[in-house]
Design an enzyme around this catalytic site. Structure first.
Site, PDB file in Angstrom:
ATOM      1  N   SER A  14       0.833  -1.221   0.000  1.00  0.00           N
ATOM      2  CA  SER A  14       0.000   0.000   0.000  1.00  0.00           C
ATOM      3  C   SER A  14       0.860   1.260   0.000  1.00  0.00           C
ATOM      4  CB  SER A  14      -0.959  -0.003   1.188  1.00  0.00           C
ATOM      5  OG  SER A  14      -0.267   0.206   2.411  1.00  0.00           O
ATOM      6  N   ARG A  92      12.880  -7.255   5.665  1.00  0.00           N
ATOM      7  CA  ARG A  92      14.186  -7.883   5.888  1.00  0.00           C
ATOM      8  C   ARG A  92      15.158  -6.860   6.488  1.00  0.00           C
ATOM      9  NH1 ARG A  92      13.933 -12.802   6.506  1.00  0.00           N
ATOM     10  NH2 ARG A  92      16.090 -13.168   5.944  1.00  0.00           N
ATOM     11  N   ASN A 108      13.254   4.534   4.489  1.00  0.00           N
ATOM     12  CA  ASN A 108      12.303   3.572   5.022  1.00  0.00           C
ATOM     13  C   ASN A 108      11.186   4.303   5.745  1.00  0.00           C
ATOM     14  OD1 ASN A 108      11.275   0.956   5.784  1.00  0.00           O
ATOM     15  ND2 ASN A 108      12.123   1.302   7.839  1.00  0.00           N
ATOM     16  N   HIS A 110       8.647   3.713   8.907  1.00  0.00           N
ATOM     17  CA  HIS A 110       8.494   2.852  10.089  1.00  0.00           C
ATOM     18  C   HIS A 110       7.262   3.311  10.854  1.00  0.00           C
ATOM     19  CE1 HIS A 110       9.710   0.297  13.427  1.00  0.00           C
ATOM     20  NE2 HIS A 110       9.524   1.318  14.246  1.00  0.00           N
ATOM     21  N   SER A 137       7.265   7.344  10.856  1.00  0.00           N
ATOM     22  CA  SER A 137       8.496   8.102  10.582  1.00  0.00           C
ATOM     23  C   SER A 137       9.105   7.647   9.260  1.00  0.00           C
ATOM     24  CB  SER A 137       9.533   7.855  11.690  1.00  0.00           C
ATOM     25  OG  SER A 137       8.988   8.094  12.976  1.00  0.00           O
ATOM     26  N   GLU A 144      22.044   0.447  11.612  1.00  0.00           N
ATOM     27  CA  GLU A 144      21.285   0.275  12.866  1.00  0.00           C
ATOM     28  C   GLU A 144      19.788   0.195  12.541  1.00  0.00           C
ATOM     29  OE1 GLU A 144      21.289   3.583  15.552  1.00  0.00           O
ATOM     30  OE2 GLU A 144      19.793   2.617  16.840  1.00  0.00           O
ATOM     31  N   ASP A 146      16.213   0.761  12.059  1.00  0.00           N
ATOM     32  CA  ASP A 146      15.323   1.919  12.319  1.00  0.00           C
ATOM     33  C   ASP A 146      16.058   3.042  13.041  1.00  0.00           C
ATOM     34  OD1 ASP A 146      12.829  -0.521  13.109  1.00  0.00           O
ATOM     35  OD2 ASP A 146      13.250   0.458  11.176  1.00  0.00           O
ATOM     36  N   GLU A 175       0.902   7.131   6.847  1.00  0.00           N
ATOM     37  CA  GLU A 175       2.097   6.722   6.085  1.00  0.00           C
ATOM     38  C   GLU A 175       1.913   7.072   4.603  1.00  0.00           C
ATOM     39  OE1 GLU A 175       3.395   2.648   6.736  1.00  0.00           O
ATOM     40  OE2 GLU A 175       2.585   2.707   8.751  1.00  0.00           O
TER      41      GLU A 175
END
Ligand code: GRF
Length: 197
Positions: A14, A92, A108, A110, A137, A144, A146, A175
């Site tokens: 999505s 992953r 990314n 999150h 976020s 590391e 996130d 998001e």
């Protein structure tokens, strides 16, 4: 110069759809590839139906050999020559060598207000902590988990009758607003922070 965007997914996609549907008209970027690590991820068909090239690098085919999986993933990505790689529901963990290879291109989304609740089960944890708000976020990806620089956040209130599922739905809707906004900025070289009201 139109920025080339690759999107990594593992499931329904999505967030990928939101990014793709925003990348039209005068948008400074275009999707060039959607890659899933899951062969039957619903997002692959959604990408194909939108005319976007897709690929699958099934991590289970590599067993415990994470570096072999990531080497194949890098090969597939290199062919697409991406300027930006958006992880969008990609499940992953990526190793330091992979992140170094794609340094500066990886984003990314999150589903928490980082740095709170890195990792999984973010909504259940926010509810268990009695938080009054939750959110999502967009961050730069580092080795590391996130842990990279946050480029933007969107917040939602936590309601008295919230369950993790209800909260997840409310956060996911945000998001879909936040990620396209951040990608537009990154595509013109603007990595300043954007927090939605
Ligand atoms: C959702 O839990 C979302 O919060 C997170 O990844 C999961 C799947 O998202 N970012 P999508 O529908 O595959 O984009």
């Amino acid at each position: 110069m139109t920025q080339r965007v690759a999107i990594l997914i593992s499931g329904g996609g999505s967030n990928m759809v939101s990014l793709v549907e925003d990348m039209q008209g005068d948008h400074p970027a275009r999707p060039v590839l959607v890659v899933s690590n899951v062969a039957d991820a619903g997002g692959l068909e959604k990408a194909r139906s939108r005319g976007i090239a897709t690929a699958c690098v099934d991590h289970t085919a590599f067993g415990a050999n994470r570096s072999a999986f990531e080497a194949r993933l890098s090969e597939v990505l290199e062919a697409a020559k991406p300027d930006v790689i958006c992880l969008a529901g990609f499940m992953r963990v990526l190793s330091a060598p992979f992140v170094t290879r794609w340094q500066g291109k990886l984003l990314n989304i999150h589903p928490s207000l980082l740095p709170k609740y890195k990792g999984l089960n973010t909504h259940a944890r926010a509810l268990a902590a009695g938080d009054s708000e939750a959110g999502c976020s967009v961050h730069e990806v580092t080795a590391e988990l996130d842990g990279g620089r946050v480029l933007g956040q969107a917040r939602v209130p936590i309601l008295p009758d919230d369950t993790p599922e209800k909260l997840a739905q409310r956060v996911l809707a945000q998001e879909h607003v936040l990620y396209p906004k951040i990608l537009r900025r990154v595509a013109i070289g603007d990595r300043s922070r954007l927090d939605l009201p």
